[in-house]
Scaffold this motif. Structure first.
Motif, PDB file in Angstrom:
ATOM      1  N   THR A 101      27.820 -27.796  -3.975  1.00 26.23           N
ATOM      2  CA  THR A 101      27.201 -28.052  -2.676  1.00 26.23           C
ATOM      3  C   THR A 101      26.104 -29.094  -2.807  1.00 26.23           C
ATOM      4  O   THR A 101      26.025 -30.030  -1.995  1.00 26.23           O
ATOM      5  CB  THR A 101      26.635 -26.736  -2.101  1.00 26.23           C
ATOM      6  OG1 THR A 101      27.710 -25.799  -1.977  1.00 26.23           O
ATOM      7  CG2 THR A 101      25.993 -26.956  -0.758  1.00 26.23           C
ATOM      8  N   ASP A 202      35.880 -35.285  -3.830  1.00 22.26           N
ATOM      9  CA  ASP A 202      35.358 -33.964  -4.158  1.00 22.26           C
ATOM     10  C   ASP A 202      36.303 -33.315  -5.167  1.00 22.26           C
ATOM     11  O   ASP A 202      37.309 -32.709  -4.810  1.00 22.26           O
ATOM     12  CB  ASP A 202      35.233 -33.111  -2.892  1.00 22.26           C
ATOM     13  CG  ASP A 202      34.754 -31.698  -3.213  1.00 22.26           C
ATOM     14  OD1 ASP A 202      34.383 -31.450  -4.383  1.00 22.26           O
ATOM     15  OD2 ASP A 202      34.758 -30.846  -2.296  1.00 22.26           O
ATOM     16  N   HIS A 238      30.430 -25.439 -13.720  1.00 22.15           N
ATOM     17  CA  HIS A 238      30.529 -23.974 -13.671  1.00 22.15           C
ATOM     18  C   HIS A 238      31.867 -23.502 -13.089  1.00 22.15           C
ATOM     19  O   HIS A 238      32.041 -22.331 -12.819  1.00 22.15           O
ATOM     20  CB  HIS A 238      29.330 -23.341 -12.957  1.00 22.15           C
ATOM     21  CG  HIS A 238      29.119 -23.765 -11.534  1.00 22.15           C
ATOM     22  ND1 HIS A 238      27.867 -23.815 -10.963  1.00 22.15           N
ATOM     23  CD2 HIS A 238      29.962 -24.152 -10.553  1.00 22.15           C
ATOM     24  CE1 HIS A 238      27.969 -24.184  -9.701  1.00 22.15           C
ATOM     25  NE2 HIS A 238      29.224 -24.401  -9.428  1.00 22.15           N
ATOM     26  N   LYS A 239      32.813 -24.432 -12.923  1.00 24.38           N
ATOM     27  CA  LYS A 239      34.176 -24.022 -12.592  1.00 24.38           C
ATOM     28  C   LYS A 239      35.046 -24.250 -13.848  1.00 24.38           C
ATOM     29  O   LYS A 239      34.900 -23.529 -14.815  1.00 24.38           O
ATOM     30  CB  LYS A 239      34.667 -24.759 -11.350  1.00 24.38           C
ATOM     31  CG  LYS A 239      33.926 -24.211 -10.096  1.00 24.38           C
ATOM     32  CD  LYS A 239      34.290 -24.870  -8.807  1.00 24.38           C
ATOM     33  CE  LYS A 239      33.518 -24.217  -7.653  1.00 24.38           C
ATOM     34  NZ  LYS A 239      33.468 -25.068  -6.461  1.00 24.38           N
TER      35      LYS A 239
HETATM   36  C1  PLP Z   1      33.277 -24.793  -5.170  1.00 21.83           C
HETATM   37  C2  PLP Z   1      33.505 -26.030  -4.381  1.00 21.83           C
HETATM   38  C3  PLP Z   1      32.451 -26.710  -3.750  1.00 21.83           C
HETATM   39  C4  PLP Z   1      31.064 -26.115  -3.647  1.00 21.83           C
HETATM   40  O1  PLP Z   1      30.550 -25.824  -4.878  1.00 21.83           O
HETATM   41  P1  PLP Z   1      29.419 -24.736  -5.155  1.00 21.83           P
HETATM   42  O2  PLP Z   1      29.238 -24.872  -6.623  1.00 21.83           O
HETATM   43  O3  PLP Z   1      29.939 -23.401  -4.722  1.00 21.83           O
HETATM   44  O4  PLP Z   1      28.195 -25.113  -4.393  1.00 21.83           O
HETATM   45  C5  PLP Z   1      32.744 -27.918  -3.146  1.00 21.83           C
HETATM   46  N1  PLP Z   1      33.994 -28.403  -3.119  1.00 21.83           N
HETATM   47  C6  PLP Z   1      35.031 -27.761  -3.694  1.00 21.83           C
HETATM   48  C7  PLP Z   1      36.399 -28.368  -3.621  1.00 21.83           C
HETATM   49  C8  PLP Z   1      34.822 -26.553  -4.326  1.00 21.83           C
HETATM   50  O5  PLP Z   1      35.852 -25.885  -4.886  1.00 21.83           O
END
Ligand code: PLP
Length: 473
Positions: A101, A202, A238-239
């Motif tokens: 975000t 994104d 963190h993903k």
């Molecule tokens: C998770 C996500 C976000 C937001 O990320 P946060 O780390 O939750 O703030 C934005 N865009 C995509 C495609 C996401 O999967």
């Protein structure tokens, strides 16, 4: 109830056992049965390493890199690695942020502030773009132009038609969170470049796994800074970099593009504030933990984890295809499996899966799209995927036996009618008072039937009801 300020301090072992007690109510962050919120590589020793790195830098303040050069070095290392992975070149620069975000808010801010003469700046996104763009637009008072998609994918010609003289940024997803579908980045980049507008990709969700999936042979389009016309890209560590929470990277194709992201202020009696990101004081903990995670896994480690994830996605997608009553809703081309109903009540199904230890994420109907169930698949799922098919089949049978939920008859509601008293009564009526959220089908059915503005008001009211100061012991 916990007293955060007891009259006298409490011994350490008691505090830790209380914390463990609290944590035991949470969904399991490990074990390959939670399909949202957490990303688990199931690599032995990695958690412990990240924790130690976190502890080493937890008190370091990222506010001033001259005071704490360790953090500057770590951030530059992370940005360098992301740039290499995501098609950057010698001109690429970037920032470490606290999450996706924040990365997106900053991408929109940089685009907005690059055009001080545009009085009503606007942002163009496909309807599948992450809600964080709407948040950025709201916080920054940038207009949001949402463009319909075709077969869940952004449509370059509709995006082109939506770009106007006040457009400061176009964005698209690689992939979208809800469906795991990659937008046609090269065609959108060409459109944005032809209009002379910045284009943000994104890749918060998939940026750390798509390059590896492509290396493994997945048929995915180019999506990164190597595509002409892409001016910035975001990736959450963190993903799929499997770092502990609190780290994302925002890359810009050049220093000039990044410049308006900074905030500088010298006109007060204290220190001159120069902030590349939203926070001023920030902990070095997440950054050190992310660096440790990347260095421990290495490029080869991520390639292996992507292969495990890809295998798991295939097994889960086959299970969905094989079981009557559900169907695949989106092509499982990345690391998401998204399913829709072919007869079963999806919200009851989600509860039945949860009762069998599989925690999924229901997604509400949106415009012409039906409700779906989202599975974020991570490497840990390779070890559990084989047992999913029979549980899915059992859960569908159980959901069919239970039948669709009956929701309480409510008068027609509008957002203004959602008062704290109304929410408290509704929550009690739905049995949500006790903090047990394992049977959510009624709630989800009710929310699904509500138009977005009403859904927002209901959930805001409910969260506000939960967020009340704890009374002292
Ligand atoms: C998770 C996500 C976000 C937001 O990320 P946060 O780390 O939750 O703030 C934005 N865009 C995509 C495609 C996401 O999967």
């Amino acid at each position: 109830m916990i007293d955060a300020l007891p009259e006298k301090g409490v011994p350490a072992d008691q505090i830790l056992s209380e914390l463990r007690g609290l944590r035991s109510a949470d969904l399991p962050t490990h074990g390959g049965r939670l399909f949202a919120y957490v990303y688990d590589p199931a690599v032995a020793g990695l958690d412990e390493l990240a924790r130690q790195a976190y502890a080493l830098s937890a008190s370091v303040n990222g506010l001033d890199p001259t005071a704490f050069p360790s953090l500057l070095a770590m951030e530059n290392a992370l940005v360098g690695a992301a740039a290499r992975l995501l098609g950057g070149d010698d001109a690429t620069v970037g920032s470490v942020t606290s999450g996706g975000t924040e990365s997106l808010i900053l991408a929109v801010k940089a685009a907005r502030d690059a055009h001080p003469s545009i009085r009503d700046p606007r942002l163009v996104v496909p309807s599948t773009a992450h809600a964080a763009f709407a948040k950025a637009a709201h916080y920054l008072r940038v207009g949001l132009d949402v463009v319909p998609v075709k077969d869940l994918r952004a449509d370059p010609s509709l995006i082109s038609a939506a770009i106007g003289p006040d457009t400061v940024l176009v964005a698209a997803s690689a992939p979208s969170y809800a469906h795991g579908v990659v937008d046609p980045i090269p065609a959108i980049a060409a459109v944005a470049a032809a209009h002379g507008v910045r284009f943000h990709v994104d890749a918060c969700f998939g940026g750390w796994i798509l390059p590896y999936l492509r290396r493994l042979g997945a048929d995915l389009p180019p999506f990164d800074l190597s595509v002409p016309g892409v001016t910035s890209i975001s990736v959450d560590l963190h993903k799929y970099a499997y770092a502990p929470k609190g780290v994302s990277i925002l890359l810009h194709a050049s220093e000039e593009l990044r410049r308006p992201q900074y905030f500088a202020y010298a006109d007060w009696p204290g220190y001159t504030m120069i902030n590349p990101v939203i926070s001023s004081t920030r902990s070095g903990g997440p950054i050190a933990a992310a660096l440790a995670t990347l260095r421990s896994l290495g490029d080869a480690g991520y390639l292996e984890l992507a292969a495990a994830t890809r295998e798991a996605v295939g097994i889960l997608a086959d299970a969905v295809t094989a079981v009557d009553g559900v169907r695949l809703y989106a092509p499982p081309e990345t690391s998401v499996v998204c399913l829709a109903s072919a007869g079963v009540d999806l919200f009851v199904l989600a509860d039945e899966l949860a009762a069998r230890g599989w925690h999924t994420q229901p997604q509400m109907a949106y415009r012409e799209l039906p409700p779906t169930i989202h599975l974020t698949v991570t490497a840990s799922v390779r070890d559990t995927a084989a047992s999913f098919a029979s549980d899915l089949s059992d859960a569908v049978a159980a959901a069919e036996a239970r039948g669709p939920v009956q929701v309480p008859d409510l008068p027609p509601l509008s957002p203004e009618m959602i008062t704290p008293d109304f929410i408290a009564g509704l929550a009690a009526g739905l049995g949500l008072g006790g903090g047990d959220f394992s049977r959510m089908a009624e709630v989800n059915t009710l929310l699904n039937a509500a138009p977005p503005a009403l859904r927002e008001a209901l959930l805001t009211g409910f969260l506000s009801l939960l967020q009340r100061p704890a009374q002292g012991a």
